[in-house]
Design a protein around this motif. Sequence first.
Motif, short mmCIF file in Angstrom:
data_model
loop_
_atom_site.label_atom_id
_atom_site.label_comp_id
_atom_site.label_asym_id
_atom_site.label_seq_id
_atom_site.Cartn_x
_atom_site.Cartn_y
_atom_site.Cartn_z
N PHE A 15 0.84 -1.19 0.00
CA PHE A 15 0.00 0.00 0.00
C PHE A 15 0.89 1.26 0.00
CE2 PHE A 15 -2.91 -3.01 2.32
CZ PHE A 15 -3.94 -2.99 1.40
N GLY A 57 -3.32 -0.06 5.00
CA GLY A 57 -4.30 0.26 3.97
C GLY A 57 -5.29 -0.86 3.79
N GLU A 104 -7.41 4.83 2.05
CA GLU A 104 -6.30 5.34 2.82
C GLU A 104 -6.80 5.73 4.20
OE1 GLU A 104 -4.69 8.46 0.48
OE2 GLU A 104 -3.84 7.11 -1.02
#
Length: 333
Positions: free
Chosen positions: A154, A231, A252
């Motif tokens: 992520f 994430g 996020e």
Amino acid sequence: MIEIDGAKGGGQMLRTALTLSTVTGKNFRMTNIRGSRKDAGLKDQHLQAVKMAKKLCDAKTEDVEFNSEEIVFKPGNLRNEALNADIGTAGSVNLVLETVLPVTTQLDEDFSAEISGGTDVRWSPSSLHFRQVKTELLEQHGFKGSYEVEKTGFYPKGGGTARLETVSYSMERLDLVDRGELEEVELTVKASNSLEDEEVAEETLEALRSELEVDVPVKESFEYVDSVSEGSVSLLKASYENSVAGFDAVDERGQRAEQNAFRTVTQFEQFRGSEACVDSFVADQLIVFLALVGGEVSIRELTDHVETNLSVVEKFGKKVGYERKEGEVILRR
């Protein structure tokens, strides 16, 4: 030398040009690379795409460096070589793979590529979409291979790894015009192990479920995975009689699951209201396959991404035309 002005497009123009140059053996120069972006020029993921294409055809290149807004690519003979790359950032591994995947339609041997970076980052196809939607569509037309995420990456640190493997196959013409009736919806969520106590995956599934209104079976699944950065990513996969479409969201930290769920389901509903056979995320990615193997693909609308990509394939002598119809646009070669 084919001249391409990238002023009106993004990285997809470069990826398509690299693919077609590698396959056709035609030289090209691209100027104003990613000219429509605020951070124009080559970034880490674009550099790796160029380097991978270069290895596949022993190309000679000029001006391949970070932030460069112009490159020259002169391919040699197409060859099969196992590829390994590390983007070094959270740059999308899936966008790099978009460059080499179409080339495998021309190989007569097994192929493999392993790339490290971001597997699930914003502004690019997620690993869920790549595996459950794109490769499934290609498998319907003769693709034989696998895509696996060995570690999830992520934003902002990336650190993920994805592996693409193919065996020798013969790609058929694309026939993606009539999607048929909706048969099933599948909701999938993947989140970092560090978010398990907060039940982020379960919360995301619940948010998607509450927004979704369909009269077909709905499957649900989630998993927690190891990752360097925190994430989560979700996918709404819609399976039709003759096609599959996907709508994903990379979450996020600080974003509300309800907001992402609303956007995802809204995109799905807009798609359902059209006659399109594939989602807008995969639409421009299939143009290079149309250029290589021919066929027809129904999309919802003629976006800027699609138009700029069409202009690139035409530069290589592989014109893909289109026909506007009510609720859809038919791409045809």
